[in-house]
Scaffold this motif. Structure first.
Motif, short mmCIF file in Angstrom:
data_model
loop_
_atom_site.label_atom_id
_atom_site.label_comp_id
_atom_site.label_asym_id
_atom_site.label_seq_id
_atom_site.Cartn_x
_atom_site.Cartn_y
_atom_site.Cartn_z
N VAL A 14 -7.76 -6.46 4.78
CA VAL A 14 -7.34 -7.81 4.39
C VAL A 14 -8.02 -8.13 3.05
N GLY A 15 -7.26 -8.08 1.98
CA GLY A 15 -7.80 -8.39 0.66
C GLY A 15 -7.39 -9.79 0.26
N ALA A 16 -8.02 -10.31 -0.80
CA ALA A 16 -7.67 -11.66 -1.25
C ALA A 16 -6.24 -11.71 -1.77
N SER A 17 -5.77 -10.59 -2.34
CA SER A 17 -4.41 -10.62 -2.89
C SER A 17 -3.39 -10.01 -1.94
N VAL A 208 -19.03 -0.12 -6.58
CA VAL A 208 -18.73 -1.51 -6.95
C VAL A 208 -17.22 -1.73 -6.80
N ASP A 209 -16.86 -2.65 -5.93
CA ASP A 209 -15.44 -2.98 -5.71
C ASP A 209 -15.16 -4.33 -6.36
N ILE A 210 -14.38 -4.29 -7.45
CA ILE A 210 -13.98 -5.55 -8.08
C ILE A 210 -12.58 -5.88 -7.57
N GLY A 211 -12.53 -6.74 -6.57
CA GLY A 211 -11.25 -7.12 -5.98
C GLY A 211 -10.68 -8.33 -6.69
N ALA A 212 -9.70 -8.97 -6.05
CA ALA A 212 -9.10 -10.15 -6.65
C ALA A 212 -10.03 -11.36 -6.49
N GLY A 234 -13.91 -12.27 -8.88
CA GLY A 234 -13.29 -10.96 -9.10
C GLY A 234 -12.20 -11.08 -10.15
N ALA A 235 -11.30 -10.10 -10.13
CA ALA A 235 -10.27 -10.02 -11.18
C ALA A 235 -9.31 -11.21 -11.13
N GLY A 236 -9.14 -11.81 -9.95
CA GLY A 236 -8.27 -12.99 -9.85
C GLY A 236 -8.83 -14.15 -10.66
N HIS A 237 -10.15 -14.21 -10.76
CA HIS A 237 -10.78 -15.30 -11.53
C HIS A 237 -10.53 -15.12 -13.03
N THR A 322 -14.28 0.61 -7.83
CA THR A 322 -12.97 0.59 -7.15
C THR A 322 -12.42 -0.83 -7.23
N GLY A 323 -11.27 -1.03 -6.62
CA GLY A 323 -10.66 -2.36 -6.62
C GLY A 323 -9.80 -2.55 -7.87
N GLY A 324 -8.86 -3.49 -7.79
CA GLY A 324 -7.91 -3.69 -8.89
C GLY A 324 -8.60 -4.03 -10.20
N SER A 326 -11.18 -2.84 -11.43
CA SER A 326 -11.72 -1.65 -12.10
C SER A 326 -10.65 -0.98 -12.95
N ARG A 327 -9.40 -1.47 -12.86
CA ARG A 327 -8.32 -0.88 -13.65
C ARG A 327 -8.11 -1.62 -14.97
N LEU A 328 -8.89 -2.65 -15.18
CA LEU A 328 -8.82 -3.41 -16.43
C LEU A 328 -9.06 -2.45 -17.61
N ALA A 329 -8.13 -2.43 -18.55
CA ALA A 329 -8.26 -1.48 -19.66
C ALA A 329 -9.59 -1.68 -20.39
N SER A 360 -1.59 2.54 -6.55
CA SER A 360 -2.33 3.36 -5.58
C SER A 360 -3.71 2.79 -5.23
N TYR A 361 -4.35 2.09 -6.20
CA TYR A 361 -5.69 1.56 -5.95
C TYR A 361 -5.71 0.62 -4.73
N ARG A 362 -4.59 -0.05 -4.53
CA ARG A 362 -4.50 -1.05 -3.45
C ARG A 362 -4.84 -0.49 -2.07
N TYR A 363 -4.53 0.80 -1.89
CA TYR A 363 -4.62 1.37 -0.54
C TYR A 363 -5.98 2.03 -0.26
N1 LIG Z 1 -4.28 -2.77 -14.49
C1 LIG Z 1 -4.96 -3.85 -14.13
N2 LIG Z 1 -5.71 -4.52 -15.03
C2 LIG Z 1 -6.38 -5.60 -14.68
N3 LIG Z 1 -6.43 -6.13 -13.44
C3 LIG Z 1 -5.70 -5.51 -12.52
C4 LIG Z 1 -4.94 -4.34 -12.78
N4 LIG Z 1 -4.34 -3.94 -11.65
C5 LIG Z 1 -4.71 -4.83 -10.70
N5 LIG Z 1 -5.50 -5.77 -11.21
C6 LIG Z 1 -6.09 -6.94 -10.53
O1 LIG Z 1 -6.75 -6.52 -9.35
C7 LIG Z 1 -6.72 -7.58 -8.38
C8 LIG Z 1 -6.29 -7.00 -7.06
O2 LIG Z 1 -7.21 -6.02 -6.71
P1 LIG Z 1 -7.45 -5.61 -5.19
O3 LIG Z 1 -6.17 -5.23 -4.55
O4 LIG Z 1 -8.53 -4.61 -5.20
O5 LIG Z 1 -7.95 -7.00 -4.60
P2 LIG Z 1 -8.01 -7.45 -3.08
O6 LIG Z 1 -8.43 -6.31 -2.25
O7 LIG Z 1 -6.74 -8.11 -2.71
O8 LIG Z 1 -9.13 -8.58 -3.19
P3 LIG Z 1 -10.60 -8.62 -2.55
O9 LIG Z 1 -11.08 -7.20 -2.49
O10 LIG Z 1 -11.40 -9.46 -3.49
O11 LIG Z 1 -10.45 -9.24 -1.22
C9 LIG Z 1 -5.78 -8.64 -8.93
O12 LIG Z 1 -6.54 -9.71 -9.46
C10 LIG Z 1 -5.03 -7.89 -10.03
O13 LIG Z 1 -4.64 -8.74 -11.07
#
Ligand SMILES: Nc1ncnc2c1ncn2[C@@H]1O[C@H](COP(=O)(O)OP(=O)(O)OP(=O)(O)O)[C@@H](O)[C@H]1O
Ligand SMILES: [Mg+2]
Length: 400
Positions: A14-17, A208-212, A234-237, A322-324, A326-329, A360-363
């Motif tokens: 269960v992720g934030a996004s 380090v997991d940078i999630g949403a 996280g990245a959502g912020h 890990t986490g979305g 971490s895909r920030l360019a 793929s990172y999502r899974y």
């Molecule tokens: N290529 C990218 N560049 C920048 N940010 C990205 C990229 N791909 C995904 N993201 C960001 O990653 C976030 C989603 O990541 P992830 O799926 O790891 O989060 P989550 O698991 O739902 O959240 P959390 O782990 O905080 O509960 C979103 O904010 C999305 O915008």
């Protein structure tokens, strides 16, 4: 549709996004392969906690239904991860006398686990996971609780916990969604199973997991988690910061973030028109500064964790992201500079080729959960019956 059987392990994160599900087929003759995946936006949850029960149940069911369809099985059991911002880690320990020649039985072991939890967690917290077991007989390390012989057995374990009312509500959501939770696992522990190798986990690595919705830093060594800290951004912020500062929609801000990342932007960025405003050009440098300032905050949090644990010279595995987020360019270059350590992006193993690299990172957590689940021994009906269900069921699955 056939039931997912003992050859299948299902991970659900269960992720934030979004909610992600992975079905792993681990039949001996087939090797291990991902049989199905599911995803659904997480409505009814706020950073791992249930905020609207019906919506949350609906989100879970949709993600599970997609995984059932792709895997061709009915899912009734899941290994679950749902990180919450108040998650914490405590080291617990308990001592008990053991009779000469008789090793500790399972019932005593379960009682021991409960004593560890009760002894180390603050009031109002419930255990998500017990891990990193260590055993000592009369002060000498032994490899397992069946050490045999007599004397004083000391059991040490790391408890990962979160606020008990949120944990209970989460389990209620899964029960009402018709799913049985076989085990709950902290996100970084799940991610570790999917992106790290055994040597890294043994020698010491910072994951380090940078999630949403949040960022977690977890120190993993001797094969298990030692400590963990959560930063509530996280990245959502980054997306919402950009939307506020650039006066644009979240969709447009998301695009700016994913296209430009942390790389310097020359000139202007063209923003799509939104109601009341025509097409606009905003300084690229402004977007860059907004993204960078949130990242600096995240790196300061990671540096604080490294300092607290005194890890500066003791991370042979470096830092794995890990986490979305971490895909920030460009993020890894900035991370290496700010954290003065070798860094790398974690690549999730076993993602089917049909899933695009962008997704793929999502899974990662769901696949890590399924991989861990596949490695676990089933509990016997008889032993469970003696102690009842609920927490005891979960305690049982902590058996090493
Ligand atoms: N290529 C990218 N560049 C920048 N940010 C990205 C990229 N791909 C995904 N993201 C960001 O990653 C976030 C989603 O990541 P992830 O799926 O790891 O989060 P989550 O698991 O739902 O959240 P959390 O782990 O905080 O509960 C979103 O904010 C999305 O915008
Ligand atoms: Mg996540």
């Amino acid at each position: 549709m056939a039931k997912a059987d003992k050859d299948m392990a299902v991970g659900l994160d269960v992720g934030a996004s979004g909610i992600t599900v992975a079905v792993l087929n681990h039949a001996a003759d087939a090797g291990q392969e991902i049989a199905g995946l599911g995803f659904s936006p997480s409505v009814g949850f706020d950073r791992g906690a249930v905020t609207g029960l019906d919506d949350a149940i609906g989100s879970v069911r949709r993600a599970v239904a997609e995984a059932e369809l792709t895997a061709g099985v009915n899912i009734s059991f899941v290994h679950l991860c749902s990180d919450m911002p108040d998650m914490l880690v405590r080291l617990g320990s308990v001592k008990r006398q053991i009779d000469g020649g008789r090793s500790m039985g399972r019932r005593e072991l379960l009682e021991t686990h409960e004593q560890i939890i009760n002894g180390c967690l603050p009031a109002g917290y419930a255990a998500i996971q017990l891990t990193g077991f260590r055993y000592y007989v009369d002060g000498k390390p032994v490899s397992n609780f069946r050490g045999g012989g007599g004397g004083e057995l000391q059991v040490e374990a790391v408890a990962v916990a979160a606020g008990s009312s949120r944990v209970e509500e989460l389990h209620r959501c899964f029960t009402e969604a018709g799913l049985k939770v076989k085990q709950t696992v902290a996100g970084p522990v799940a991610a570790a199973a999917a992106v790290l190798d055994g040597v890294e986990q043994e020698l010491g690595v910072l994951l380090v997991d940078i999630g949403a919705g949040m960022t977690r830093a977890a120190y993993i060594n001797h094969g298990s988690i030692s400590d963990l800290a959560v930063f509530p951004a996280g990245a959502g912020h980054i997306t919402s910061d950009l939307a506020v500062v650039l006066h644009t929609t979240l969709e447009e801000a998301e695009k700016v973030k994913t296209i430009h990342g942390i790389r310097p932007v020359q000139g202007h960025i063209k923003l799509r028109p939104i109601s009341g405003l025509g097409e606009r050009n905003v300084p690229g440098d402004l977007a860059h500064r907004v993204i960078k300032s949130r990242l600096e905050e995240i790196f300061e949090f990671i540096n604080g964790f490294i300092r607290k644990l005194d890890l500066t010279d003791t991370l042979p595995g470096g830092i794995v992201f890990t986490g979305g987020g971490s895909r920030l360019a460009g993020i890894l270059d900035l991370a290496a500079e700010r954290l003065s350590m070798p860094v790398r992006g974690g690549t999730c193993r076993m993602v089917p080729e049909t899933v695009s690299r962008e997704e793929s990172y999502r899974y990662t957590n769901a696949i890590g959960l399924a991989l861990r689940g596949a490695g676990q021994r089933p509990a016997t009906r008889r032993a469970r019956g003696r102690l009842g269900g609920g927490l005891v069921d979960r305690l049982f699955h902590w058996l090493p």
